[in-house]
Design an enzyme around this catalytic site. Structure first.
Site, PDB file in Angstrom:
ATOM      1  N   CYS A 115       0.760  -1.273   0.007  1.00 32.70           N
ATOM      2  CA  CYS A 115      -0.078   0.172  -0.212  1.00 32.70           C
ATOM      3  C   CYS A 115       0.898   1.313   0.006  1.00 32.70           C
ATOM      4  O   CYS A 115       0.427   2.279  -0.370  1.00 32.70           O
ATOM      5  CB  CYS A 115      -1.004   0.236   1.287  1.00 32.70           C
ATOM      6  N   HIS A 253      -3.337   7.717   2.107  1.00 35.31           N
ATOM      7  CA  HIS A 253      -3.605   6.390   1.530  1.00 35.31           C
ATOM      8  C   HIS A 253      -5.057   6.027   1.973  1.00 35.31           C
ATOM      9  O   HIS A 253      -5.331   6.316   2.967  1.00 35.31           O
ATOM     10  CB  HIS A 253      -2.650   5.242   2.040  1.00 35.31           C
ATOM     11  N   ASN A 283      -9.996   0.197  -0.694  1.00 39.25           N
ATOM     12  CA  ASN A 283      -8.835   0.149  -0.591  1.00 39.25           C
ATOM     13  C   ASN A 283      -7.850  -0.432  -1.619  1.00 39.25           C
ATOM     14  O   ASN A 283      -7.903  -1.667  -2.034  1.00 39.25           O
ATOM     15  CB  ASN A 283      -7.885  -0.445   0.715  1.00 39.25           C
TER      16      ASN A 283
HETATM   17  O1  UT7 Z   1      -3.805  -0.553   3.490  1.00 38.43           O
HETATM   18  C1  UT7 Z   1      -3.066  -0.830   4.834  1.00 38.43           C
HETATM   19  C2  UT7 Z   1      -3.814  -1.986   5.101  1.00 38.43           C
HETATM   20  N1  UT7 Z   1      -4.910  -2.071   5.813  1.00 38.43           N
HETATM   21  C3  UT7 Z   1      -5.817  -1.412   6.766  1.00 38.43           C
HETATM   22  O2  UT7 Z   1      -5.234  -0.208   6.916  1.00 38.43           O
HETATM   23  C4  UT7 Z   1      -6.779  -2.028   7.282  1.00 38.43           C
HETATM   24  C5  UT7 Z   1      -6.482  -1.809   8.824  1.00 38.43           C
HETATM   25  N2  UT7 Z   1      -7.456  -2.273   9.681  1.00 38.43           N
HETATM   26  C6  UT7 Z   1      -8.794  -2.018   9.648  1.00 38.43           C
HETATM   27  O3  UT7 Z   1      -9.127  -1.209   8.656  1.00 38.43           O
HETATM   28  C7  UT7 Z   1      -9.629  -2.483  10.633  1.00 38.43           C
HETATM   29  O4  UT7 Z   1      -9.166  -3.398  11.486  1.00 38.43           O
HETATM   30  C8  UT7 Z   1     -10.831  -3.352   9.886  1.00 38.43           C
HETATM   31  C9  UT7 Z   1     -11.724  -2.484   9.116  1.00 38.43           C
HETATM   32  C10 UT7 Z   1     -10.062  -4.500   8.874  1.00 38.43           C
HETATM   33  C11 UT7 Z   1     -11.603  -4.124  10.963  1.00 38.43           C
HETATM   34  O5  UT7 Z   1     -12.214  -3.238  12.000  1.00 38.43           O
HETATM   35  P1  UT7 Z   1     -12.244  -3.495  13.403  1.00 38.43           P
HETATM   36  O6  UT7 Z   1     -12.929  -2.337  13.923  1.00 38.43           O
HETATM   37  O7  UT7 Z   1     -10.822  -3.693  13.938  1.00 38.43           O
HETATM   38  O8  UT7 Z   1     -12.978  -4.759  13.467  1.00 38.43           O
HETATM   39  P2  UT7 Z   1     -12.628  -6.240  14.087  1.00 38.43           P
HETATM   40  O9  UT7 Z   1     -11.482  -6.910  13.098  1.00 38.43           O
HETATM   41  O10 UT7 Z   1     -12.013  -6.189  15.602  1.00 38.43           O
HETATM   42  O11 UT7 Z   1     -13.796  -7.061  14.213  1.00 38.43           O
HETATM   43  C12 UT7 Z   1     -14.824  -6.705  14.993  1.00 38.43           C
HETATM   44  C13 UT7 Z   1     -15.983  -7.903  14.600  1.00 38.43           C
HETATM   45  C14 UT7 Z   1     -15.657  -9.357  14.748  1.00 38.43           C
HETATM   46  O12 UT7 Z   1     -16.544 -10.028  15.445  1.00 38.43           O
HETATM   47  P3  UT7 Z   1     -16.641 -10.421  16.870  1.00 38.43           P
HETATM   48  O13 UT7 Z   1     -15.342 -11.155  17.148  1.00 38.43           O
HETATM   49  O14 UT7 Z   1     -16.222  -8.951  17.589  1.00 38.43           O
HETATM   50  O15 UT7 Z   1     -17.827 -11.065  17.364  1.00 38.43           O
HETATM   51  C15 UT7 Z   1     -15.443  -9.749  13.346  1.00 38.43           C
HETATM   52  O16 UT7 Z   1     -15.562 -10.989  13.345  1.00 38.43           O
HETATM   53  O17 UT7 Z   1     -16.354  -7.602  13.309  1.00 38.43           O
HETATM   54  C16 UT7 Z   1     -16.434  -9.019  12.538  1.00 38.43           C
HETATM   55  N3  UT7 Z   1     -16.290  -8.630  11.488  1.00 38.43           N
HETATM   56  C17 UT7 Z   1     -17.338  -8.446  10.428  1.00 38.43           C
HETATM   57  N4  UT7 Z   1     -18.613  -8.232  10.612  1.00 38.43           N
HETATM   58  C18 UT7 Z   1     -19.332  -7.901   9.653  1.00 38.43           C
HETATM   59  C19 UT7 Z   1     -15.060  -8.884  10.561  1.00 38.43           C
HETATM   60  N5  UT7 Z   1     -15.438  -8.516   9.405  1.00 38.43           N
HETATM   61  C20 UT7 Z   1     -16.520  -8.373   9.266  1.00 38.43           C
HETATM   62  C21 UT7 Z   1     -17.451  -7.963   8.092  1.00 38.43           C
HETATM   63  N6  UT7 Z   1     -18.858  -7.784   8.277  1.00 38.43           N
HETATM   64  N7  UT7 Z   1     -17.005  -7.945   6.836  1.00 38.43           N
END
Ligand code: UT7
Length: 326
Positions: A115, A253, A283
């Protein structure tokens, strides 16, 4: 004392025609428009058609950038293409673009920093131009991340999209005053391989002889992102003596709206100076900054003389900033 600076002559971008909305994705994985918008700000992404390769997107963006710059392809003597999704393992996708533009002279190569690729490519092109190794560069960020996504993994497949963007950089003599010079004023790059397992592709020619799929510990990436990007932006301000108040535009980004907002807040950059396009294309990795630049130009936002801060962070981890005056 006058200095050679890499001045942006023009930019262009291309997004594949096919649009996939959050509601479309909720039909293939357990997710919802509400979750995706709330956690990331993304509403839709563009996905390349079968047979539409990274080089095809890149060529269209390159042609648009050359037209915007008003220069002929044969005046380009350096093409640097940032991508993690090349058409083939080799040759470099940059040479396919070079060939598509009808150029048979100069240098064309790919650069891989996930990225952060566009920031690394701009920095590399700037070093070539300032050293007199080239006169005019085409810097491209182009990706077809849809090809390396695991479409059963809701935690990653909703985040990424395909696209391409490009800028034309020209070596020009400027007076040597950061307060008024046009062109790239500072570049700061960093890498730290101790984080390499937090965002990676689980395949490759040397390891599995397969392409593999993207794997990410999203929370871990998120945790480091704001601190890393604000560090390299502070470096740019320190090196130039410029301040957040001097900025006309902040073009980060485009990975996650929450990362962009938190970074701008921490740096004291006003929300109205932030260019945010992540809702429209997700992204797109190395393509996201030139896509955002081109959108801002087309919207009449970025104008000649504007001070623009670019930054990115991604797999590796890699991160960096480029400060330029348009
Ligand atoms: O380009 C550079 C690389 N990438 C990034 O910059 C991405 C960096 N990370 C992020 O943007 C965030 O961490 C995410 C958007 C990927 C995730 O957001 P989060 O607030 O950190 O969520 P999480 O991973 O802690 O997940 C929260 C919950 C989980 O459920 P439980 O364990 O709390 O029951 C996940 O299983 O959300 C669930 N979950 C989803 N639910 C609905 C994960 N993906 C999804 C989804 N739809 N697509």
């Amino acid at each position: 004392m006058s200095l050679t600076r890499s001045v942006v002559l023009g930019c262009g971008s291309y997004l594949p025609e096919k649009v996939v909305t959050n509601d479309d994705l909720s039909k293939i994985v357990e997710t919802s428009n509400e979750w995706i918008v709330q956690r990331t700000g993304i509403r839709e992404r563009h996905i390349a058609e079968e047979g539409e390769f990274t080089s095809h997107l890149a060529l269209k963006a390159a042609e648009a950038a050359l037209a915007d710059a008003g220069v002929e392809a044969e005046t380009i003597d350096l093409i640097i293409m940032a991508t993690s999704t090349p058409d083939n393992t080799f040759p470099a996708t940059a040479v396919a673009v070079q060939n598509g533009l009808g150029i048979t002279t100069g240098v064309a190569f790919d650069l891989q920093a996930v990225c952060s690729g566009f920031i690394f490519a701009m920095t590399t092109a700037d070093a070539y131009l300032r050293a007199g190794l080239a006169k005019r560069a085409l810097v491209i960020g182009a990706e077809t991340f849809s090809r390396i996504l695991d479409w059963t993994d809701r935690a990653t497949c909703v985040l990424f999209g395909d696209g391409a963007g490009a800028v034309v950089l020209d070596a020009q003599e400027e007076p040597g005053d950061v307060k008024t010079d046009r062109g790239i004023l500072s570049c700061h790059l960093r890498s730290d391989g101790s984080h390499k397992q937090k965002l990676y592709v689980d395949g490759g020619p040397s390891s599995t002889q397969t392409t593999g799929h993207l794997r990410m510990e999203g929370k871990e990436v998120f945790k480091h992102a704001v601190g890393m990007v604000t560090d390299v932006i502070h470096d740019a301000f320190e090196a130039t003596g410029l301040t957040p108040e001097d900025l006309t535009w902040f073009v980060p980004h485009q990975a996650n709206r929450r990362i962009i907002d938190a970074s701008a807040k921490k740096l004291g950059i006003a929300p109205e100076k932030c260019v945010v396009t992540v809702e429209r294309h997700g992204n797109t990795s190395a393509a996201s900054i030139p896509l955002a630049l081109d959108a801002a130009r087309k919207a009449g936002q970025i104008k000649q003389g504007d001070l623009v801060m670019l930054e990115a962070m991604g797999g590796g981890f890699t991160w960096g900033s480029v400060l330029l005056r348009w």
